[in-house]
Motif scaffolding. Structure first.
Motif, PDB file in Angstrom:
ATOM      1  N   PHE A 134       1.213  -0.503   0.163  1.00  0.00           N
ATOM      2  CA  PHE A 134       0.135   0.263  -0.085  1.00  0.00           C
ATOM      3  C   PHE A 134       0.730   1.261   0.007  1.00  0.00           C
ATOM      4  CE2 PHE A 134      -2.263  -3.224   1.676  1.00  0.00           C
ATOM      5  CZ  PHE A 134      -3.933  -3.557   1.291  1.00  0.00           C
ATOM      6  N   GLY A 155      -3.821   4.174   3.267  1.00  0.00           N
ATOM      7  CA  GLY A 155      -3.176   2.507   3.447  1.00  0.00           C
ATOM      8  C   GLY A 155      -4.602   1.664   3.325  1.00  0.00           C
ATOM      9  N   PHE A 198       3.500  -0.648   3.991  1.00  0.00           N
ATOM     10  CA  PHE A 198       2.777   0.894   3.760  1.00  0.00           C
ATOM     11  C   PHE A 198       3.343   1.978   4.029  1.00  0.00           C
ATOM     12  CE2 PHE A 198      -0.376  -2.969   6.309  1.00  0.00           C
ATOM     13  CZ  PHE A 198      -0.998  -2.287   5.576  1.00  0.00           C
ATOM     14  N   ASN A 247       2.522   6.786   2.324  1.00  0.00           N
ATOM     15  CA  ASN A 247       0.924   7.039   2.145  1.00  0.00           C
ATOM     16  C   ASN A 247       0.832   8.458   2.677  1.00  0.00           C
ATOM     17  OD1 ASN A 247      -0.552   4.496   0.987  1.00  0.00           O
ATOM     18  ND2 ASN A 247       0.434   3.589   2.896  1.00  0.00           N
ATOM     19  N   GLY A 269      -1.133   4.883   7.834  1.00  0.00           N
ATOM     20  CA  GLY A 269      -1.195   3.772   7.155  1.00  0.00           C
ATOM     21  C   GLY A 269      -2.305   2.783   7.416  1.00  0.00           C
ATOM     22  N   PHE A 271       5.943  -0.269   8.628  1.00  0.00           N
ATOM     23  CA  PHE A 271       4.210   1.105   8.785  1.00  0.00           C
ATOM     24  C   PHE A 271       5.737   2.255   8.319  1.00  0.00           C
ATOM     25  CE2 PHE A 271       2.023  -2.177   9.950  1.00  0.00           C
ATOM     26  CZ  PHE A 271       0.491  -1.899   9.594  1.00  0.00           C
ATOM     27  N   ASN A 273       4.835   7.220   6.429  1.00  0.00           N
ATOM     28  CA  ASN A 273       3.574   7.999   6.369  1.00  0.00           C
ATOM     29  C   ASN A 273       3.036   8.836   7.032  1.00  0.00           C
ATOM     30  OD1 ASN A 273       2.117   4.997   5.119  1.00  0.00           O
ATOM     31  ND2 ASN A 273       3.166   3.964   6.896  1.00  0.00           N
TER      32      ASN A 273
END
Length: 325
Positions: free
Chosen positions: A70, A81, A96, A99, A103, A118, A121
């Protein structure tokens, strides 16, 4: 592969649905799941945008998401995400990253997250919102949260809370939180939930506060309201905040055991000494020979393996932190 605007959304409405090996790009929420349990594997969700969830929106479903990416999705309200509103999703071996938003967002969902990353983000790695009367549990195992902005690694809160929580709502094991930033609680933030944090390494996180009147608390961990937190075999080192660089407890109860943590947050087996990370400047937070964290943890509630899958213990006792030497 699906791309090119609003028609890029994929809707899943069957328990036996499978999405494998697709790229879902530039849609109005890449995938929508409602009250079903599809399997989503080896997929890329990128460049999608939505009000609730950019890459994937799950409403009351129990999807299994495996080996997915993502990346560079965005959302107006919740997760850029993946957003989970209820349901029981399982997410493993997924990324993730970068983003615009957090996330993953979980609202009264029972979620299992394993071996995920993660990173980078813009509104935090993961956000959990619990309602006091519901019995949802977010479990995070062997994950990395790094370089997430604005809301740190994991942000958890309980709405309509009038008394301490009656059941566990957040369980985090074998995970690393590093170089995340937030106004408060750079690594983890807990407002009102019951949490268990075991064999985690929390380091180099930073809080920036809300201005001169509120300069920031809890570089590694922050809790308030009626939160009840238990920490076992954890390392807090090198986090930054104006007040409580490693840990700040504004309210609630925190009990730490067998952890590298400042004095005042635990008694049994706790100490605050340099853990001797191998190469922290390059994000290698395994510990060197001679570290006070080697063999000084407890086997009680410790996971059977470390973040890499290495069996515990390797020596005379369980190591403190996410890695077993």
């Amino acid at each position: 592969s699906r791309a090119g605007g609003a028609d890029a959304r994929i809707a899943a409405d069957g328990d036996d649905a499978v999405l494998d090996g697709f790229a879902v790009a530039k849609g109005q929420s890449g995938m929508y799941i409602r009250h079903c349990s599809p399997r989503v594997a080896n997929c890329l969700f990128t460049g999608n945008s939505g009000t609730l969830g950019g890459g994937m929106t799950n409403e009351g479903g129990s999807p299994t998401v495996v080996n997915c990416v993502f990346k560079q999705n965005q959302a107006d309200i919740y997760a850029a995400g993946m957003s989970n509103m209820g349901g029981s999703p399982t997410v493993q071996d997924s990324l993730f990253e970068e983003n615009t938003g957090c996330g993953m967002y979980n609202a009264d969902a029972t979620v299992m997250v394993k071996r995920c990353v993660f990173r980078g983000n813009t509104r935090g790695g993961m956000r959990n919102e619990f309602t006091a009367e519901r019995r949802s549990l977010v479990t995070v195992e062997s994950c990395l949260f790094s370089d997430n902005l604005a809301m740190g690694g994991i942000f958890s809160s309980v709405s309509i809370l009038t008394e301490p929580p009656a059941a566990l709502q957040l369980r985090v094991t074998n995970s690393v939180f590093m170089r995340n930033t937030a106004p408060v609680g750079g690594g983890l933030y807990d407002s009102g939930s019951m949490a268990s944090i075991t064999n985690c390494t929390i380091t180099q996180n930073t809080v920036f506060g809300y201005g001169s009147d509120a300069p920031g608390w809890g570089g590694g961990f922050y809790q308030d309201a009626n939160a009840v937190t238990t920490m076992t075999n954890c390392i807090f080192w090198g986090n930054t905040a104006a007040q409580g660089p490693e840990v700040f407890v504004a309210a609630g109860t925190l009990t730490a055991r067998y952890s590298c943590i400042p004095a005042g947050f635990g008694d049994v087996g706790t100490f605050y000494l340099n853990p001797l990370f191998l190469d922290p400047l390059n994000k290698d937070v395994r510990v060197e020979t001679g570290s006070p964290c080697i063999d000084t943890g407890t086997a009680d509630d410790a996971p059977a393996t470390d973040i890499t899958g290495r069996p515990r213990p390797q020596g005379a006792g369980v190591d403190i932190g996410a890695y077993e030497r």
